[in-house]
Design an enzyme around this catalytic site. Structure first.
Site: not given
Lengths: 299, 299, 299, 299
Positions: B216, B241-244
């Site tokens: 994040g 998926e954020l940063d995933g």
């Protein structure tokens, strides 16, 4: 069975019978260094190393570590402390003075994985870990003979969910009152808040991940699942928050898709050994100050 | 204004007009390597490099990258592909063949922080990034003149919460149909699932932390607050998926208590530049295969 | 005194009774991979890992390592070798096939500094070093009891300038005929050319510097005098040129002006341990090919 | 052509108009820290950072760096220096005081390889290099337009064996009298002893190897020939001995047999950029003291 204590093991500290270390933290302000160095000079101390750090020049915290030689230290230390209290009060200092020749006493806690314990014993035996290993505590009997072969007492204290409170009571009992620091060398039981309170900032744990990544259990399995390209280990002081205490040291190593969980564990063992040994060394050399949830390490 | 394009900039790829790269992933089983290498041999291809990896010998996935020279490649490639399809079908392969002389076309997205963009431009200009930088897209106008001085088109497309959908529509429009990979060089807007779907495993982001730590926003501030002793950066493919998404590359550097958030950012900029440039290089050299949420990188 | 051999020590290799590794080096040319992989496929072998490297596509050397499973390997290996000789001849190959279940037998040479020996014993005991430590040879008696506590024979063979030839004769005698590789774990005597010839590319030495910096004696004192900011260690095969043989592995660590010679030695011991252990691991896993004075390491 | 000077470039130093840095080296003895800190306290200076190092407590050298804030510094500095001279004389100090707001003036020398120059310009432009780049000198005309686009004068002074003396005379002329430090950013000409004498410990060179390995020309070719597994770069002060001056900083990166000389050069360029930039940063922040042929770096 003194087999493993080889003759080259010698005490580093005995070489410096008149050396002391002072750790100071206080709100920053003018004149601190001048006051402390003048005080030491007036008492005929010779400063051999000094480090300081100001978190923020305008109104922050000030941290200092001084190593000095003082002729006749043994006889004069109490008087020195009494007189320093005046300066300390003036600047609202948290402070401690340690005699280098008074070796710190360690208790090592271990479960089944032995690599961190073996590393500490090896470094101690080689004369690289300048402390006394007073005892080893384990919830398993496996390492008993090995540890005792070094002449170190081994206390097997099983821990279950039901017996946890009683087990911790027994642990505190065998540790006694003169242990300076507890090393969790892959000790896989959670320590209770009450126990932690007894040894605030004096319990060092090695977590087998690059914190705060992979908090909690099975970090290598988590790392494998996430596909990271670098793994690590973290030595930290234990607090009530699981894997959340002040970080002392971290290190890492590159891995690749070829490394499965077992290989990650194997690579990780070497990182864990090195990182924990460094953290313990810095602690026993009085190089670490804790402020809020972070460390200042003068190394 | 061609000022920055220095004469030494030359195409590496032109040196290998007859070279191709093949990427294969499929369920493991006997005879795959034999079949592929026999096929290439029968077509007079000479294998110059080959890597393979089997995730788990017993019933796992098999990954392979082969670089080969084939006389008359340009004329024969389509026929080669047609014939290879038979083998591919037999082993249920996902496969691709790339002509080395067909440079990949890049679109770079950037916001205000320019260090990653500058690094890519510098490496491209030095001949170390063997691709065409087709265009730069930004939600800010700041870098326009700089980018255009390299002869590269610059599209300033502002993005706000209200105009996001329209902005993405315009972005896709300027990108057109022949961009191979999109580089988010510190582009600080979240990409929509619809956009990601267009470029599945072809959008590379640089995250300014050692993922999965500090997912994040404001990762350096998070790292400072946690007191870590090592910071890092992570290049990954963008997923919903954020940063995933699948991690391509990571690197780290040691920091200390003396480094405040600004200093962490400064140190981090160099890590980010290096990590992103490596990930882009590997992508354009067809060294990366994605399986589930992980990468196999043959480097 | 079996004290140190803990129960978790298990043979990795026994898990793969039908696995073999093939190492090939030959002049590059078309059809090598196709021929080898076809040969293995025709013999019902399943390739589980394969690496290759071509030094220079146009007329250079080709190197290959293949790991494969072959049902009934034990019974069929001799026949396989006989049949493979035909292919090998066609491509002028240097080649070897190793059965994974046949553990390599190591002889470790040591002088007074014990850290590299201790590391190898620890890794072996932990199951991370998949070989048999057949014996330890030393020109000093110091480690005798320690080594024998692991159940490993210890041969104390003093070496002086006058007795060197006779000492080497005795060393060769105790080593016997079935030792695969000799590890010089900080063995501080120079090996004669005749001895080296017996074990060409099968003697691994750890040099306590980042070669080629600080060749010869007292490398940490040399490093201190030069004021380097990073120190290292190098594992290499022993050749007639002192510290000049093919480098297998190197690693380094950052130091500063605060580190005196003793501290460099202390830091260096950990680097040496790690580097030597890696080199030994790669050798016993048949990952190293030597060409002229360099190594190709498939790791 | 001010194109590249982006608005975010700001002077860090202007934030600290009253800050100074003091560097001291002298024979060790009691009372030095007390005297210096008392002196600063009496002059109402507030110490914001202080580092010291004693080479050997018994009769060695003492090194100190102090950063302090002094109200009205600009007006009071000369008086402060005059008064400090008395203390300095008492302890036989070498000492200097620098005003942080007086930015150091750099001259950068470059030949054909531009990566180190480009890095310094980029860091300077980003506000990370807190100095003035006064001019660039080169024996080639290639970078003229590029450098001038930053508003920096570029002096093309060709150098041949015959014209070397005259060329150095012209270099000294364009440099003038107010340059603090000269950066050899891959400048491939040897500097004469007379020139070095003018700028003793004020010429920083980047050598493209991990010194003392691969002194002299073509270090990457040497590294490739020796088969090292790690390459590096070294920033050092220039002395009369080729590549033999005091080392300021070094860094390294892992390579493998797959990397040919060109790839080593490519990897090396990034190491060189980073190492040189760090050394320059430390020099302009007055963090380096030279003693005999070694550096003490307070970072």
């Amino acid at each position: 069975m003194e087999l493993h204590v080889k003759p080259e093991h010698s005490s580093n500290t005995s070489a410096y019978p008149e050396r002391a270390r002072m750790l100071i933290s206080c709100p920053d302000g003018p004149g601190i260094v001048a006051a402390v160095s003048r005080f030491l000079f007036d008492h005929e101390a010779n400063i051999v190393q000094s480090d300081q750090y100001t978190m923020d020049p305008a109104g922050g915290m000030f941290f200092m570590r001084i190593e000095f030689d003082l002729p006749g230290l043994d006889d004069r230390l109490e008087q020195l402390k009494t007189e320093f209290a005046e300066i300390a009060g003036r600047f609202s200092m948290n402070w401690q003075i340690f005699q280098v020749s008074h070796k710190k006493r360690l208790a090592i806690f271990v479960s089944k994985e032995d690599h961190c314990l073996v590393e500490l014993l090896w470094q101690w035996q080689a004369g690289d870990l300048d402390a006394d290993i007073a005892l080893v505590v384990s919830n398993h009997p496996d390492m008993k003979e090995y540890v005792e072969s070094f002449g170190i007492p081994y206390h097997h204290i099983p821990v279950t969910a039901e017996t946890k409170t009683e087990a911790e009571r027994r642990q505190l009992e065998v540790i006694g009152n003169d242990i300076d620091v507890i090393i969790l060398a892959r000790y896989m039981q959670i320590i209770s808040p009450a126990f932690i309170e007894h040894y605030r900032h004096r319990i060092i744990n090695i977590h087998h991940s690059f914190l705060p990544a992979f908090v909690g259990g099975k970090p290598y399995a988590q790392a494998y699942a996430r596909g990271v390209k670098i793994i690590g280990a973290t030595a930290h002081y234990v607090t009530e928050e699981l894997d959340g205490g002040p970080i002392i040291e971290q290190d890492v190593q590159r891995v690749s898709h070829r490394d499965d969980v077992n290989e990650l564990k194997r690579i990780g063992r070497t990182i864990e050994r090195v990182v924990l040994a460094r953290a313990v060394k810095w602690h026993i050399e009085d190089r670490i100050l804790v402020h809020q949830n972070k460390t200042v390490v003068f190394n």
